[in-house]
Design a protein around this motif. Structure first.
Motif, PDB file in Angstrom:
ATOM      1  N   PRO A  93     -12.612   4.192 -78.644  1.00  0.00           N
ATOM      2  CA  PRO A  93     -14.005   4.720 -78.989  1.00  0.00           C
ATOM      3  C   PRO A  93     -13.934   6.218 -78.629  1.00  0.00           C
ATOM      4  N   PRO A  94     -14.583   7.075 -79.650  1.00  0.00           N
ATOM      5  CA  PRO A  94     -14.879   8.315 -79.440  1.00  0.00           C
ATOM      6  C   PRO A  94     -15.832   8.464 -78.365  1.00  0.00           C
ATOM      7  N   ARG A  95     -15.910   9.777 -77.603  1.00  0.00           N
ATOM      8  CA  ARG A  95     -16.809  10.119 -76.651  1.00  0.00           C
ATOM      9  C   ARG A  95     -18.141  10.306 -77.063  1.00  0.00           C
ATOM     10  N   PRO A  96     -19.211   9.504 -76.636  1.00  0.00           N
ATOM     11  CA  PRO A  96     -20.643   9.703 -77.192  1.00  0.00           C
ATOM     12  C   PRO A  96     -21.289  11.415 -77.167  1.00  0.00           C
ATOM     13  N   TRP A  97     -21.697  11.462 -78.215  1.00  0.00           N
ATOM     14  CA  TRP A  97     -22.373  13.020 -78.361  1.00  0.00           C
ATOM     15  C   TRP A  97     -23.693  12.961 -77.334  1.00  0.00           C
ATOM     16  N   MET A  98     -23.622  13.664 -76.419  1.00  0.00           N
ATOM     17  CA  MET A  98     -24.648  13.920 -75.506  1.00  0.00           C
ATOM     18  C   MET A  98     -25.298  15.341 -75.687  1.00  0.00           C
ATOM     19  N   THR A  99     -24.426  16.316 -76.017  1.00  0.00           N
ATOM     20  CA  THR A  99     -25.013  17.544 -76.265  1.00  0.00           C
ATOM     21  C   THR A  99     -24.403  18.078 -77.679  1.00  0.00           C
ATOM     22  N   TYR A 100     -24.584  19.304 -78.038  1.00  0.00           N
ATOM     23  CA  TYR A 100     -24.063  19.744 -79.223  1.00  0.00           C
ATOM     24  C   TYR A 100     -22.473  19.950 -79.221  1.00  0.00           C
ATOM     25  N   ASN A 101     -22.154  20.159 -78.059  1.00  0.00           N
ATOM     26  CA  ASN A 101     -20.627  20.364 -77.863  1.00  0.00           C
ATOM     27  C   ASN A 101     -19.789  19.354 -76.909  1.00  0.00           C
ATOM     28  N   SER A 102     -20.277  18.168 -76.695  1.00  0.00           N
ATOM     29  CA  SER A 102     -19.824  17.260 -75.814  1.00  0.00           C
ATOM     30  C   SER A 102     -19.801  15.928 -76.684  1.00  0.00           C
ATOM     31  N   GLY A 103     -18.698  15.654 -77.127  1.00  0.00           N
ATOM     32  CA  GLY A 103     -18.642  14.360 -77.955  1.00  0.00           C
ATOM     33  C   GLY A 103     -17.192  14.268 -79.014  1.00  0.00           C
ATOM     34  N   GLY A 104     -16.895  13.238 -79.255  1.00  0.00           N
ATOM     35  CA  GLY A 104     -15.685  13.084 -80.115  1.00  0.00           C
ATOM     36  C   GLY A 104     -14.769  12.753 -79.382  1.00  0.00           C
ATOM     37  N   TYR A 105     -13.597  13.729 -79.235  1.00  0.00           N
ATOM     38  CA  TYR A 105     -12.457  13.639 -78.567  1.00  0.00           C
ATOM     39  C   TYR A 105     -12.813  13.510 -77.113  1.00  0.00           C
ATOM     40  N   LEU A 106     -11.953  12.932 -76.327  1.00  0.00           N
ATOM     41  CA  LEU A 106     -12.291  12.449 -74.900  1.00  0.00           C
ATOM     42  C   LEU A 106     -11.930  13.719 -74.171  1.00  0.00           C
ATOM     43  N   THR A 107     -11.122  14.577 -74.546  1.00  0.00           N
ATOM     44  CA  THR A 107     -10.607  15.705 -73.648  1.00  0.00           C
ATOM     45  C   THR A 107     -10.584  17.192 -74.323  1.00  0.00           C
ATOM     46  N   ARG A 108     -11.325  17.103 -75.537  1.00  0.00           N
ATOM     47  CA  ARG A 108     -11.529  18.694 -76.278  1.00  0.00           C
ATOM     48  C   ARG A 108     -13.092  18.522 -76.546  1.00  0.00           C
ATOM     49  N   ASP A 109     -13.535  19.540 -76.262  1.00  0.00           N
ATOM     50  CA  ASP A 109     -14.930  19.861 -76.384  1.00  0.00           C
ATOM     51  C   ASP A 109     -14.945  20.950 -78.126  1.00  0.00           C
ATOM     52  N   GLU A 110     -15.774  20.488 -78.723  1.00  0.00           N
ATOM     53  CA  GLU A 110     -15.935  21.279 -79.840  1.00  0.00           C
ATOM     54  C   GLU A 110     -17.613  20.786 -80.374  1.00  0.00           C
ATOM     55  N   PRO A 111     -17.896  21.907 -81.229  1.00  0.00           N
ATOM     56  CA  PRO A 111     -19.406  21.534 -81.880  1.00  0.00           C
ATOM     57  C   PRO A 111     -19.716  20.117 -82.637  1.00  0.00           C
ATOM     58  N   CYS A 112     -20.929  19.732 -82.496  1.00  0.00           N
ATOM     59  CA  CYS A 112     -20.907  18.694 -83.661  1.00  0.00           C
ATOM     60  C   CYS A 112     -21.101  19.050 -84.815  1.00  0.00           C
ATOM     61  N   MET A 113     -21.406  20.352 -85.059  1.00  0.00           N
ATOM     62  CA  MET A 113     -21.540  20.792 -86.413  1.00  0.00           C
ATOM     63  C   MET A 113     -20.469  21.744 -86.752  1.00  0.00           C
ATOM     64  N   ARG A 114     -19.921  21.629 -87.979  1.00  0.00           N
ATOM     65  CA  ARG A 114     -18.888  22.562 -88.628  1.00  0.00           C
ATOM     66  C   ARG A 114     -19.399  23.793 -88.897  1.00  0.00           C
ATOM     67  N   ILE A 115     -18.915  24.729 -87.988  1.00  0.00           N
ATOM     68  CA  ILE A 115     -19.480  26.299 -88.183  1.00  0.00           C
ATOM     69  C   ILE A 115     -18.465  26.971 -88.778  1.00  0.00           C
ATOM     70  N   ASN A 116     -18.694  27.882 -89.947  1.00  0.00           N
ATOM     71  CA  ASN A 116     -17.714  28.799 -90.557  1.00  0.00           C
ATOM     72  C   ASN A 116     -17.441  29.951 -89.733  1.00  0.00           C
ATOM     73  N   ASP A 117     -18.442  30.863 -89.420  1.00  0.00           N
ATOM     74  CA  ASP A 117     -18.118  31.937 -88.588  1.00  0.00           C
ATOM     75  C   ASP A 117     -19.431  32.668 -88.245  1.00  0.00           C
ATOM     76  N   GLY A 118     -19.524  33.329 -87.167  1.00  0.00           N
ATOM     77  CA  GLY A 118     -20.776  33.965 -86.800  1.00  0.00           C
ATOM     78  C   GLY A 118     -21.555  33.231 -85.633  1.00  0.00           C
ATOM     79  N   SER A 119     -22.309  33.811 -84.817  1.00  0.00           N
ATOM     80  CA  SER A 119     -22.744  32.962 -83.572  1.00  0.00           C
ATOM     81  C   SER A 119     -24.160  32.701 -83.840  1.00  0.00           C
ATOM     82  N   GLU A 120     -24.762  32.906 -85.037  1.00  0.00           N
ATOM     83  CA  GLU A 120     -26.168  32.612 -85.192  1.00  0.00           C
ATOM     84  C   GLU A 120     -26.313  31.138 -85.360  1.00  0.00           C
ATOM     85  N   GLN A 121     -25.332  30.483 -85.994  1.00  0.00           N
ATOM     86  CA  GLN A 121     -25.282  29.058 -86.263  1.00  0.00           C
ATOM     87  C   GLN A 121     -25.350  28.307 -84.962  1.00  0.00           C
ATOM     88  N   LEU A 122     -24.380  28.684 -84.289  1.00  0.00           N
ATOM     89  CA  LEU A 122     -23.939  28.359 -82.732  1.00  0.00           C
ATOM     90  C   LEU A 122     -24.956  28.311 -81.932  1.00  0.00           C
TER      91      LEU A 122
END
Length: 304
Positions: free
Chosen positions: A131-160
């Motif tokens: 089972p995937p890692r539970p999403w506890m914050t915006y960038n900690s969840g999904g795969y066990l050993t790789r952090d990535e945002p819970c939202m797909r971001i095209n480009d730009g830091s404003e969305q992040l």
């Protein structure tokens, strides 16, 4: 009447994995408490950290399993094809110290030279066996050993920046719980469907979304007045370009179908989990892009 609380959960340092698999993490009070705890102690690891001795032992075991199981077909002059080891282990002295080195066999090296590296299968973004890692914050969840945002971001830091702000304000707990519910869904490969698809694939026939092994459209014939007639020359160029594009598209579809079949075969008899994230509208999608339950009809038929 005494009000029931979740103090029995808060009072014990239960792991996120146990809370997620038991379903207790979908209690929003428990989830918010664990999310707050995760933000305050962000250095805590989801997985237990292995010591150097443990990593060396496990790495040695995996290398020995690779040396034992990796085989490659080899055919010598006047001999039938037989399987030989793909890698060899040697002990060499470097700078006065003995080192164990792993070398590819001569047959494997020749195969690498003759084949393009573009056909190599990448191991990124595959389905998970656990089972995937539970999403506890915006960038900690999904795969066990790789952090990535819970939202797909095209480009730009404003969305992040806005996503991080919403996570710190505890405004993502409900949507993250939904991503966890999708990621915890267990899937498996449908063996009868897989066997039928593999039979069609090996036969090289075109059925449904399985492309044929060869491109059967005939190549345009050069007209007799090619050199004298500009219109005939232009028409032939357009027809040839269209034929080449069709052949390239057929090859691309064949490679994509082969990739999906290889993934299905690799996960045969194993459970499968798809970690999810979302787009800016809140629509959830599986992170593995090539093989998932939202793919084409062949992917959906292979999953159960």
């Amino acid at each position: 009447m005494k009000k029931r609380t979740n103090r029995h959960v808060f009072g014990h340092r239960l792991s996120l994995a146990r809370l997620a698999t038991s379903g207790k993490l979908f209690n929003m009070a428990v989830r918010r408490a664990k999310m707050r705890e995760h933000r305050e102690h962000s250095a805590d690891l989801f997985l237990d950290e292995w010591g150097l001795d443990t990593r060396i032992r496990i790495g040695s075991l995996l290398v020995s399993m690779l040396l034992e199981s990796a085989r490659i077909p080899e055919r010598r002059d006047g001999e039938a094809e037989h399987m030989v080891p793909a890698f060899h282990h040697k002990l060499e002295f470097l700078n006065g110290r003995r080192h164990g080195l792993v070398y590819p066999s001569s047959t494997l090296r020749e195969l690498f030279k003759s084949d393009s590296s573009s056909h190599a299968v990448t191991a990124r973004h595959l389905p998970m066996l656990v089972p995937p890692r539970p999403w506890m914050t915006y960038n900690s969840g999904g795969y066990l050993t790789r952090d990535e945002p819970c939202m797909r971001i095209n480009d730009g830091s404003e969305q992040l920046r806005l996503l991080k702000h919403a996570s710190n304000e505890d405004r993502l707990s409900t949507v993250l719980a939904g991503l966890d519910a999708l990621g915890m869904t267990r899937w498996a490969i449908n063996r009868p469907v897989f066997e039928a698809i593999r039979k069609v694939w090996n036969a090289g026939r075109e059925i449904a979304e399985i492309p044929a092994s060869t491109y059967n459209e005939p190549e345009p014939v050069k007209p007799a007045d090619y050199d004298e007639n500009p219109k005939a020359r232009i028409k032939h160029h357009l027809e040839t370009r269209e034929w080449m594009n069709g052949r390239a598209n057929q090859h691309s579809q064949r490679c994509d179908c082969n990739y999906k079949i290889e993934i299905a075969q690799a996960f045969m008899n194993h459970p499968m989990y798809f970690p999810h994230n979302m787009d800016f509208r809140g629509r959830a999608y599986p992170i593995p892009p090539h093989f998932n339950h939202l793919g084409n009809d062949m992917c959906r038929g292979l999953l159960t």
